[in-house]
Design an enzyme around this catalytic site. Structure first.
Site, mmCIF file in Angstrom:
data_model
loop_
_atom_site.group_PDB
_atom_site.id
_atom_site.type_symbol
_atom_site.label_atom_id
_atom_site.label_comp_id
_atom_site.label_asym_id
_atom_site.label_seq_id
_atom_site.Cartn_x
_atom_site.Cartn_y
_atom_site.Cartn_z
ATOM 1 N N HIS A 227 0.832 -1.195 0.000
ATOM 2 C CA HIS A 227 0.000 0.000 0.000
ATOM 3 C C HIS A 227 0.872 1.251 0.000
ATOM 4 C CE1 HIS A 227 -3.121 2.710 2.100
ATOM 5 N NE2 HIS A 227 -3.373 2.678 0.801
ATOM 6 N N ASP B 257 8.084 7.443 -20.828
ATOM 7 C CA ASP B 257 8.641 7.474 -22.178
ATOM 8 C C ASP B 257 10.128 7.136 -22.205
ATOM 9 O OD1 ASP B 257 10.164 9.943 -21.741
ATOM 10 O OD2 ASP B 257 8.254 11.001 -21.900
ATOM 11 N N HIS C 262 7.021 18.719 -13.670
ATOM 12 C CA HIS C 262 7.793 17.621 -14.252
ATOM 13 C C HIS C 262 9.102 17.408 -13.503
ATOM 14 C CE1 HIS C 262 10.195 15.645 -17.565
ATOM 15 N NE2 HIS C 262 9.149 14.858 -17.445
ATOM 16 N N TYR D 270 6.198 14.372 -21.995
ATOM 17 C CA TYR D 270 5.508 14.244 -20.700
ATOM 18 C C TYR D 270 4.632 13.001 -20.598
ATOM 19 C CZ TYR D 270 7.315 18.940 -20.490
ATOM 20 O OH TYR D 270 8.161 20.022 -20.527
ATOM 21 N N ASN E 298 4.684 10.373 -18.829
ATOM 22 C CA ASN E 298 5.229 9.747 -17.627
ATOM 23 C C ASN E 298 4.206 9.820 -16.514
ATOM 24 O OD1 ASN E 298 8.158 9.648 -18.574
ATOM 25 N ND2 ASN E 298 7.683 11.813 -18.755
#
Length: 131
Positions: free
Chosen positions: A20, A28, A98, A120, A122
């Site tokens: 958990h 990418d 990012h 982006y 990801n």
């Protein structure tokens, strides 16, 4: 021999080991993976496998309670963002810079590198519980 689900033994192992609130990154081909994070490299050539294909398969096996995505995707790759949202209609999404997402990969159990070459693409998946 495994008959269904994710066939990659490293991905299956990592998913089975998730507890958990553990984190798993998927992204990418250009994502810098910290040295301390296990990298599972699936890339074969540009675009293969795609980020969405891999994400969809991982989500079939991993209980996810939250997903972290780079806020830049909203303006730089909205088509991919919509595809991501379709894969997790009932999962909380938190947008972060990012640069922060890349730093947070240090705390992930692993990072799955795809052949994706769009900006982006990801995510960090936060494991939930099945009970």
């Amino acid at each position: 021999m495994k008959k269904t689900g994710v066939m990659n033994s490293n991905i299956s192992r990592v998913i089975a080991d998730m507890g958990h609130m553990d984190w798993l990154g998927v992204g990418d081909a250009g994502t810098p993976v910290p040295a301390e994070t296990e990298k599972i490299d699936l890339s074969v050539r540009p675009g293969l496998p795609s980020f969405i294909d891999v994400l969809e398969e991982v989500l079939k096996e991993l209980e996810v309670q939250k997903m972290y995505i780079a806020e830049e995707i909203k303006t730089e790759n909205p088509k991919q963002l919509e595809a991501i949202k379709r894969t997790v209609p009932n999962v909380e999404i938190e947008f972060i810079p990012h640069s922060e997402l890349k730093k947070d990969l240090k705390s992930s159990k692993a990072f799955i590198r795809t052949g994706e070459e769009t900006p982006y693409s990801n995510v960090i998946l936060e494991s939930g519980v099945v009970f």
